[in-house]
Design a protein around this motif. Sequence first.
Motif, short mmCIF file in Angstrom:
data_model
loop_
_atom_site.label_atom_id
_atom_site.label_comp_id
_atom_site.label_asym_id
_atom_site.label_seq_id
_atom_site.Cartn_x
_atom_site.Cartn_y
_atom_site.Cartn_z
N LEU A 184 0.84 -1.19 0.00
CA LEU A 184 0.00 0.00 0.00
C LEU A 184 0.88 1.24 0.00
N VAL A 185 0.26 2.36 -0.33
CA VAL A 185 0.94 3.65 -0.23
C VAL A 185 0.10 4.59 0.63
N TYR A 186 0.79 5.41 1.40
CA TYR A 186 0.15 6.50 2.12
C TYR A 186 0.14 7.73 1.23
N VAL A 187 -0.94 8.49 1.31
CA VAL A 187 -1.05 9.72 0.52
C VAL A 187 -1.48 10.86 1.44
N LYS A 188 -1.25 12.07 0.99
CA LYS A 188 -1.65 13.23 1.77
C LYS A 188 -3.17 13.33 1.88
N GLN A 189 -3.64 13.81 3.02
CA GLN A 189 -5.08 13.97 3.23
C GLN A 189 -5.71 14.85 2.15
N ASN A 190 -5.03 15.92 1.81
CA ASN A 190 -5.61 16.89 0.88
C ASN A 190 -5.08 16.78 -0.54
N ASP A 191 -4.28 15.75 -0.80
CA ASP A 191 -3.75 15.52 -2.15
C ASP A 191 -3.49 14.03 -2.32
N ILE A 192 -4.49 13.30 -2.78
CA ILE A 192 -4.38 11.83 -2.83
C ILE A 192 -3.44 11.34 -3.93
N ASN A 193 -2.92 12.26 -4.73
CA ASN A 193 -1.92 11.88 -5.73
C ASN A 193 -0.49 12.05 -5.22
N LYS A 194 -0.36 12.59 -4.01
CA LYS A 194 0.95 12.82 -3.42
C LYS A 194 1.28 11.70 -2.44
N ILE A 195 2.19 10.81 -2.84
CA ILE A 195 2.58 9.67 -2.01
C ILE A 195 3.59 10.13 -0.97
N THR A 196 3.32 9.79 0.29
CA THR A 196 4.22 10.16 1.38
C THR A 196 4.99 8.96 1.93
N ARG A 197 4.49 7.76 1.65
CA ARG A 197 5.13 6.56 2.21
C ARG A 197 4.71 5.35 1.39
N TYR A 198 5.66 4.47 1.11
CA TYR A 198 5.40 3.28 0.31
C TYR A 198 5.71 2.05 1.15
N TRP A 199 4.68 1.29 1.48
CA TRP A 199 4.83 0.10 2.33
C TRP A 199 4.88 -1.12 1.42
N GLN A 200 6.09 -1.54 1.11
CA GLN A 200 6.29 -2.74 0.30
C GLN A 200 6.45 -3.92 1.24
N SER A 201 5.55 -4.86 1.17
CA SER A 201 5.47 -5.92 2.17
C SER A 201 6.57 -6.97 2.04
N GLY A 202 6.64 -7.58 0.87
CA GLY A 202 7.59 -8.67 0.66
C GLY A 202 6.98 -10.03 0.96
N LYS A 203 7.72 -11.06 0.62
CA LYS A 203 7.22 -12.43 0.73
C LYS A 203 6.95 -12.82 2.18
N PHE A 204 6.04 -13.77 2.31
CA PHE A 204 5.57 -14.17 3.63
C PHE A 204 6.53 -15.15 4.30
#
Length: 260
Positions: A127-147
């Motif tokens: 998933l990616v986190y985005v700004k509250q007032n700008d959903i096209n602005k990514i603030t954080r990228y949570w790359q999970s990886g294999k289980f």
Amino acid sequence: MYKEPFITIITVSYNSESTISDTIESVLNQDYSNYEYIIIDGASTDNTLNIIKNYQIKFENKNIRFRFYSEPDNGIYDAMNKGILQAEGKWIGILNSDDFYIDDKVLSSIAHNIIENPIAKAHYADLVYVKQNDINKITRYWQSGKFNPRRFYYGWVPPHPTLFVDHEIYDSYGLYNEDLDISADYEFMLRIFVKNNVPAAYLPKILIKMRDGGASNISLANRKKGANNIRLAWKINKLTPLPFTFILRLLRKIPQYIWK
């Protein structure tokens, strides 16, 4: 030919008038049709219920089963548990009322992952986190990886909003522990993956856009409470973390702000 898995999507809402349309639209516009959508509202006092009601006919036109309930609850995980008890799908995913699917292929991607990994009883992605007032602005990228459940000991955890769980897992191992408050999702994943060795499969794709400012992140008090409850999650499951488990959990977040 494989049968398309039946999926239940649950959204919990409370006074979400500014965001819930994005959430509902992202579910409505999926290119997959074998699902139902349940909204559990906590007796909102703003325009949330009117927004929800306006979507009912749109789901009916797509022949998608859509239900919503509105009544006071004891918090977000009480509401999630209510939704799970109402769910009829073989697979259950939870989409918060300020989050939304990144595109129209999320459910079809999950369905494909389910078919391709028949042993897995849970599926998760990125998933990616985005700004509250700008959903096209990514603030954080949570790359999970294999289980690998051993990774929990090294601070790892899959992002809960991307998690799709076989209904049988809730039946076998229980619902969310409401006593854990904002860390109930962490405790649930610790319980099923580490304590009970539930097999899971990773889908290497971003599924969710999540707005900044979730319940566990909005104050120092909540952060402290969350950290204490995460320690408690290990204790109540009679699991012993490594000396550096909780430090690594914090350190793992740093690259997410850099690789975005």
